[in-house]
Design a protein around this motif. Structure first.
Motif, PDB file in Angstrom:
ATOM      1  N   GLN A  26       1.135   5.648  68.471  1.00 36.63           N
ATOM      2  CA  GLN A  26      -0.388   5.349  67.889  1.00 36.63           C
ATOM      3  C   GLN A  26      -0.585   5.114  66.545  1.00 36.63           C
ATOM      4  O   GLN A  26      -1.368   4.623  66.037  1.00 36.63           O
ATOM      5  CB  GLN A  26      -1.413   6.396  68.514  1.00 36.63           C
ATOM      6  CG  GLN A  26      -1.648   6.154  70.245  1.00 36.63           C
ATOM      7  CD  GLN A  26      -2.011   7.380  70.808  1.00 36.63           C
ATOM      8  OE1 GLN A  26      -2.095   8.440  70.171  1.00 36.63           O
ATOM      9  NE2 GLN A  26      -3.302   7.017  71.432  1.00 36.63           N
TER      10      GLN A  26
ATOM     11  N   LEU B 183      -2.899  10.845  58.680  1.00 33.79           N
ATOM     12  CA  LEU B 183      -2.856  10.900  60.415  1.00 33.79           C
ATOM     13  C   LEU B 183      -2.151  11.717  60.914  1.00 33.79           C
ATOM     14  O   LEU B 183      -2.692  12.489  61.784  1.00 33.79           O
ATOM     15  CB  LEU B 183      -2.749   9.371  60.864  1.00 33.79           C
ATOM     16  CG  LEU B 183      -3.519   8.265  60.392  1.00 33.79           C
ATOM     17  CD1 LEU B 183      -2.719   6.923  60.583  1.00 33.79           C
ATOM     18  CD2 LEU B 183      -4.827   8.273  61.201  1.00 33.79           C
TER      19      LEU B 183
ATOM     20  N   ASP C  36     -10.431   6.704  58.655  1.00 32.55           N
ATOM     21  CA  ASP C  36     -11.767   6.014  58.930  1.00 32.55           C
ATOM     22  C   ASP C  36     -12.845   6.824  58.161  1.00 32.55           C
ATOM     23  O   ASP C  36     -13.853   7.609  58.768  1.00 32.55           O
ATOM     24  CB  ASP C  36     -12.267   5.998  60.426  1.00 32.55           C
ATOM     25  CG  ASP C  36     -11.649   4.735  60.970  1.00 32.55           C
ATOM     26  OD1 ASP C  36     -11.334   3.738  60.300  1.00 32.55           O
ATOM     27  OD2 ASP C  36     -11.124   4.979  62.219  1.00 32.55           O
TER      28      ASP C  36
ATOM     29  N   GLU D 176       0.638   2.279  65.151  1.00 31.46           N
ATOM     30  CA  GLU D 176      -0.392   1.035  65.499  1.00 31.46           C
ATOM     31  C   GLU D 176      -1.481   1.188  64.405  1.00 31.46           C
ATOM     32  O   GLU D 176      -1.920   0.007  63.912  1.00 31.46           O
ATOM     33  CB  GLU D 176      -0.722   0.972  66.857  1.00 31.46           C
ATOM     34  CG  GLU D 176       0.343   0.517  67.908  1.00 31.46           C
ATOM     35  CD  GLU D 176      -0.114   0.450  69.257  1.00 31.46           C
ATOM     36  OE1 GLU D 176      -1.304  -0.327  69.262  1.00 31.46           O
ATOM     37  OE2 GLU D 176       0.316   1.272  70.006  1.00 31.46           O
ATOM     38  N   VAL D 177      -1.982   2.360  64.199  1.00 25.84           N
ATOM     39  CA  VAL D 177      -3.214   2.533  63.319  1.00 25.84           C
ATOM     40  C   VAL D 177      -2.620   1.848  61.955  1.00 25.84           C
ATOM     41  O   VAL D 177      -3.476   1.175  61.229  1.00 25.84           O
ATOM     42  CB  VAL D 177      -3.660   3.846  63.242  1.00 25.84           C
ATOM     43  CG1 VAL D 177      -4.698   4.086  62.300  1.00 25.84           C
ATOM     44  CG2 VAL D 177      -4.379   4.469  64.374  1.00 25.84           C
TER      45      VAL D 177
ATOM     46  N   LEU E 182      -2.762  12.075  67.076  1.00 25.03           N
ATOM     47  CA  LEU E 182      -2.165  10.852  67.717  1.00 25.03           C
ATOM     48  C   LEU E 182      -0.504  10.935  67.681  1.00 25.03           C
ATOM     49  O   LEU E 182       0.077  11.749  66.893  1.00 25.03           O
ATOM     50  CB  LEU E 182      -2.642   9.590  66.559  1.00 25.03           C
ATOM     51  CG  LEU E 182      -3.854   9.419  66.227  1.00 25.03           C
ATOM     52  CD1 LEU E 182      -4.023   8.232  65.315  1.00 25.03           C
ATOM     53  CD2 LEU E 182      -4.691   8.948  67.534  1.00 25.03           C
TER      54      LEU E 182
ATOM     55  N   SER F  47      -2.918  -4.454  57.831  1.00 24.28           N
ATOM     56  CA  SER F  47      -3.590  -5.751  58.043  1.00 24.28           C
ATOM     57  C   SER F  47      -5.033  -5.714  57.386  1.00 24.28           C
ATOM     58  O   SER F  47      -5.172  -7.083  56.805  1.00 24.28           O
ATOM     59  CB  SER F  47      -3.660  -6.042  59.507  1.00 24.28           C
ATOM     60  OG  SER F  47      -2.497  -5.855  60.202  1.00 24.28           O
ATOM     61  N   GLN F  48      -5.784  -4.955  57.470  1.00 17.33           N
ATOM     62  CA  GLN F  48      -6.948  -4.870  56.910  1.00 17.33           C
ATOM     63  C   GLN F  48      -6.900  -5.097  55.366  1.00 17.33           C
ATOM     64  O   GLN F  48      -7.777  -5.968  54.977  1.00 17.33           O
ATOM     65  CB  GLN F  48      -7.684  -3.685  57.192  1.00 17.33           C
ATOM     66  CG  GLN F  48      -8.744  -3.629  58.362  1.00 17.33           C
ATOM     67  CD  GLN F  48      -9.457  -2.150  58.470  1.00 17.33           C
ATOM     68  OE1 GLN F  48      -8.868  -1.124  58.765  1.00 17.33           O
ATOM     69  NE2 GLN F  48     -10.600  -2.311  58.188  1.00 17.33           N
TER      70      GLN F  48
ATOM     71  N   ILE G 174      -2.715  -1.696  61.685  1.00 15.46           N
ATOM     72  CA  ILE G 174      -4.424  -2.055  61.497  1.00 15.46           C
ATOM     73  C   ILE G 174      -4.723  -2.109  60.112  1.00 15.46           C
ATOM     74  O   ILE G 174      -5.212  -2.898  59.433  1.00 15.46           O
ATOM     75  CB  ILE G 174      -5.217  -1.452  62.512  1.00 15.46           C
ATOM     76  CG1 ILE G 174      -4.897  -1.856  63.961  1.00 15.46           C
ATOM     77  CG2 ILE G 174      -6.658  -1.716  62.260  1.00 15.46           C
ATOM     78  CD1 ILE G 174      -5.520  -0.981  64.953  1.00 15.46           C
ATOM     79  N   LYS G 175      -4.511  -1.024  59.460  1.00 13.87           N
ATOM     80  CA  LYS G 175      -4.917  -0.686  58.084  1.00 13.87           C
ATOM     81  C   LYS G 175      -4.213  -1.527  57.224  1.00 13.87           C
ATOM     82  O   LYS G 175      -4.850  -1.850  56.366  1.00 13.87           O
ATOM     83  CB  LYS G 175      -4.787   0.918  57.934  1.00 13.87           C
ATOM     84  CG  LYS G 175      -5.452   1.738  58.745  1.00 13.87           C
ATOM     85  CD  LYS G 175      -7.016   1.678  58.702  1.00 13.87           C
ATOM     86  CE  LYS G 175      -7.629   2.600  59.471  1.00 13.87           C
ATOM     87  NZ  LYS G 175      -9.018   2.281  59.709  1.00 13.87           N
TER      88      LYS G 175
END
Lengths: 254, 380
Positions: free
Chosen positions: A118, A108, A160, A121-122, A114, A128-129, A125-126
Motif C-alpha cells: 500500500q 507513511l 495528506d 502505491e501511495v 499501511l 505522479s501528482q 500516486i504522490k
C-alpha cells in the motif's frame, strides 16, 4: 466547520537571542485559505515560517492551530499536530541517502499502519501528482533542482496534510514548472480543503494563488499590509507595498 | 447479486454486464482501508462484465487511501478489458485520478533496469573502478606537481595565508592529541623493553630502544595516523562541502585553479608541519619512556638522557623527519583528492571523508615500508 481559525498567530515576536527580527505579528488563516507571506529579502519571511512550523519557539506571543497553542503543547501533542503539517523546504530537503520512494515512504512508515504494497502505491500516486512517476528508484543527487523540489512536495503531501507550508516554492523553477506548481497548490486546496501558507516574493505566484497576503518589512519588523494582493496593488497608499507589488523602485533602492 | 464486504466502506453489486462499486464512509490513511485486489481475489471470474461503475453518493471523508483503491480498480479494468466508469465520482477525486495517470518521463526509461548485475559484471565494475581510481590519483598528483612548478615560477595564485592556516590546523590545534598519544606510546614501549631486557640483565638499553623506536618509526607513524584522522578528514569534508555548494565551480569560473588555491597550500603546509609535530612527538615519547625508567628501573634521569643521545644520531632523527614530511604530503594529498572528487550530496561528503582517511592510512603504511627498504639498502 467551526469558526475557529485554522491558524492563528497572536502578538508573535521572533528573535535570535536579543535581536528581534519580527514584532507584534498577528494574523489568522481560515481552513482552506491560501495565505502568502511576502516581502523583500531579509524581512523575516522564512523566520516567521520557522516559528509557525515549530522549528523555533516564539520569543513572545503564540501560534495556535485550531485554538491549540503550539509552543506550549506537550511534545506528544506537538507531534500529533505536526503530522498534519506538510512542509516544502526551499531546496526540497530530501534525504540524500534515500531514493525518492524511500523519502516519500518515510512519513507513511512512521505514522500509518499501511502495508508495504500500500505504501508503494501511495508513493506512486504522490510522485505522479508532482509529475515524477517512475522516478521511485532515483536518488536526489540524480535529479535537477526543480525535480528535487517537486519530490520534496511529494514527501510533504505523503500524509495528506491539513496544512501545507511552502518556503519559496518557485525559486529555482522555470516559469512553466512554477505555473504548474501554483496550479497544483490551488487544486490541492480545492480537493482536500488544505490550508496553505506560502512564503514567496514571486509576484506571479502571489497574484495567482493568494487569497490573503501579508507583507512584512525589515524596517518596521511588522506586517505593513494585509489582504487580497489584487486589491492591495489598487488600493494601498503605502509606497512600499505598491512598489513591491508592481516591481517599481530604483535598483537596490532602500 | 450483492456482496457486502467492508460494510463501512465498499460494496460490490454484480449485474450481468456491469460491476457497481459503492464507496461509502470514511477513507483515511491512518485507518484500515479495503484493497480492491483483495476484494476481487478468490471471486468467480466476471466474464460477462463490460464496465466497472463507481458510485460515491455516501462517501464522507477521504484521502489518498481511496486513490490507492481506485488505482487498483483501474489497473484491474485495464488488465481485464473492462471499461472504468468514474463519471459518478466527485470532481476533485476524478481530477486527482487523472493527475496520477501522468506519463512516465523518458529519463526514467533510459535508465538501466534495477536488479543484481551478476558476479562477472560486479568483478568487471570493480576492476574498472580500481583502474579509474588509479588514473584519478595519478592525474591529481600530476596537477599538484604542475601547480608546484607554477608556484616556483611565481605564476600560482596560492595564498600563503591558507598555507599557514593548514599548518595551524595540523600543528598547534593537534598538539594535545598527538602529545598524549606519543607520551603513552613512549610509556608502553619502555614497559615492554624493560620487561624483556631485564631478563637478560640489559635493562640499561631501554633508553636506546625507546629513543630509536620513537624517532625512526613510532613518532612519524603515530603522528601521521592522528593527522590523517584529524586533519586529512577535515580537508576532505571541507573541500567536499565546498564542491556540494558549487564553491569550487565558482573558483574555476573566476579562472582560479582550485589546485593552486585549495590543494597546494594544504600539501605544503602539512609537509612542513608534520616533521615539526614529529619532533614534538618524539620528545614526548622519550619523556614517557624516561618516566618508566625512573620509576620502574630506578634509573637516574641524567643517565637516561645520556643513554638516549649516545644511541641516536642526527641521521636517525632526520630519517624520521623525511618520512614525516612525506606522510604530511600524503595526508594532504589524500584529503584533497577525495574532497575534490566528492559526490555532490551530503552522503557524498561522508563517503569522501571516510575514503580520505582510508586512502591516507593505506598510503602511509605502504610508504613506510618503502622507506624501510630504501633505508636498509643505503644503511641509513
Amino acid at each position: 466547520m467551526s469558526d475557529t481559525p485554522h491558524i492563528e498567530v497572536k502578538d508573535l515576536v521572533c528573535a535570535y537571542g536579543d535581536y528581534r527580527v519580527l514584532e507584534d505579528i498577528s494574523f489568522e488563516v481560515k481552513r482552506g485559505e491560501i495565505a502568502v507571506i511576502m516581502g523583500r529579502s531579509g524581512c523575516g519571511k522564512s523566520t516567521l515560517l520557522k516559528h509557525m512550523i515549530g522549528l523555533r519557539d516564539p520569543a513572545e506571543g503564540q501560534v495556535l492551530y485550531h485554538g491549540q497553542d503550539f509552543a506550549s503543547s506537550s511534545s506528544k501533542d506537538r507531534e500529533v499536530l505536526m503530522q498534519k503539517f506538510g512542509v516544502l523546504y526551499q531546496g526540497g530537503a530530501l534525504w540524500s541517502s534515500m531514493t525518492l520512494e524511500e523519502n516519500v515512504a518515510f512519513p507513511l512508515e512512521e505514522y500509518t499502519n499501511l502495508t508495504r504494497s500500500q505504501i508503494h502505491e501511495v508513493v506512486e500516486i504522490k510522485l505522479s501528482q508532482v509529475g515524477l512517476r517512475g522516478f521511485q528508484k532515483f536518488y536526489p543527487s540524480e535529479l535537477s533542482g526543480g525535480m528535487r523540489k517537486r519530490a520534496g512536495l511529494a514527501r510533504a503531501l505523503a500524509l495528506d496534510p491539513e496544512i501545507l507550508f511552502f518556503d519559496e516554492p518557485s525559486s529555482g523553477l522555470d516559469p512553466v514548472s512554477s505555473k504548474r506548481l501554483d496550479d497544483l497548490i490551488l487544486s490541492l486546496r480545492d480537493m482536500f480543503n488544505t490550508t496553505v501558507v506560502v512564503v514567496t516574493h514571486e509576484l506571479d505566484s502571489i497574484f495567482a494563488i493568494a487569497d490573503m497576503a501579508l507583507m512584512l518589512h525589515a524596517d518596521t519588523k511588522t506586517i505593513i499590509a494585509r489582504g487580497d494582493p489584487n486589491q492591495l496593488i489598487q488600493q494601498s497608499t503605502d509606497m512600499r507595498v505598491t512598489e513591491f507589488l508592481s516591481r517599481k523602485g530604483g535598483r537596490f533602492a532602500g | 447479486m450483492s456482496q457486502n464486504l467492508y460494510s463501512s466502506q465498499v460494496q460490490l453489486e454484480d449485474h450481468s454486464d456491469s460491476l457497481i462499486v459503492w464507496l461509502t464512509g470514511v477513507w483515511m490513511l491512518n485507518k484500515k482501508s479495503p484493497s480492491f485486489n483483495k476484494l476481487i481475489e478468490g471471486r468467480e471470474s466476471f466474464g460477462g462484465v463490460r464496465s466497472l461503475v463507481l458510485q460515491a453518493n455516501e462517501l464522507e471523508d477521504w484521502d489518498s487511501s481511496l486513490l490507492v483503491f481506485l488505482n487498483q480498480a483501474k489497473a484491474w479494468c485495464d488488465a481485464s478489458s473492462v471499461a472504468f466508469n468514474d463519471e459518478l465520482l466527485p470532481d476533485g477525486l476524478r481530477r486527482l485520478l487523472q493527475q496520477t495517470e501522468s506519463a512516465v518521463d523518458s529519463r526514467v526509461e533510459r535508465r538501466e533496469p534495477e536488479g543484481h548485475p551478476g558476479l562477472a559484471k560486479e568483478v568487471g565494475k570493480f576492476t574498472l573502478g580500481f583502474f579509474e581510481d588509479y588514473g584519478l590519483c595519478a592525474s591529481f598528483l600530476g596537477e599538484i606537481i604542475l601547480s608546484f612548478f607554477r608556484l616556483l615560477v611565481s605564476k600560482s595564485r596560492m595564498r600563503w595565508g591558507d598555507c599557514l592556516r593548514a599548518m595551524q590546523d595540523a600543528g598547534p590545534m593537534a598538539w594535545p592529541i598527538v602529545g598524549l598519544i606519543c607520551f603513552l606510546i613512549g610509556i608502553t614501549l619502555a614497559f615492554q623493553a624493560a620487561d624483556l631486557l631485564e631478563d637478560f640483565g640489559s635493562e640499561y638499553y631501554t633508553p636506546a630502544f625507546v629513543a630509536l623506536a620513537m624517532v625512526r618509526e613510532m613518532g612519524p607513524i603515530m603522528t601521521a595516523i592522528v593527522l590523517a584522522g584529524r586533519t586529512g578528514a577535515s580537508f576532505a569534508s571541507t573541500i567536499g562541502s565546498m564542491k556540494v555548494a558549487e564553491e569550487i565551480d565558482a573558483l574555476r569560473t573566476l579562472g582560479v585553479s582550485p589546485i593552486d588555491y585549495l590543494v597546494l597550500p594544504r600539501v605544503i603546509g602539512l609537509s612542513i608541519m608534520t616533521p615539526l609535530m614529529v619532533i614534538y612527538a618524539n620528545a614526548l615519547g622519550i619523556i614517557g619512556g624516561m618516566l618508566v625508567a625512573l620509576i620502574k628501573l630506578k634509573m637516574p634521569m641524567q643517565t637516561y638522557v645520556q643513554e638516549t643521545f649516545l644511541n641516536i644520531d642526527a641521521l636517525d632523527i632526520v630519517s624520521g623527519l623525511v618520512k614525516a614530511s612525506m606522510f604530511g604530503m600524503i595526508i594532504a594529498y589524500a584529503g584533497c583528492l577525495r574532497g575534490m572528487n566528492c559526490d555532490t550530496s551530503s552522503t557524498g561528503v561522508g563517503r569522501a571523508t571516510t575514503s580520505a582517511v582510508v586512502t591516507s592510512l593505506l598510503m602511509i603504511i605502504v610508504a613506510n615500508s618503502l622507506f624501510a627498504v630504501i633505508y636498509s639498502i643505503y644503511n641509513i
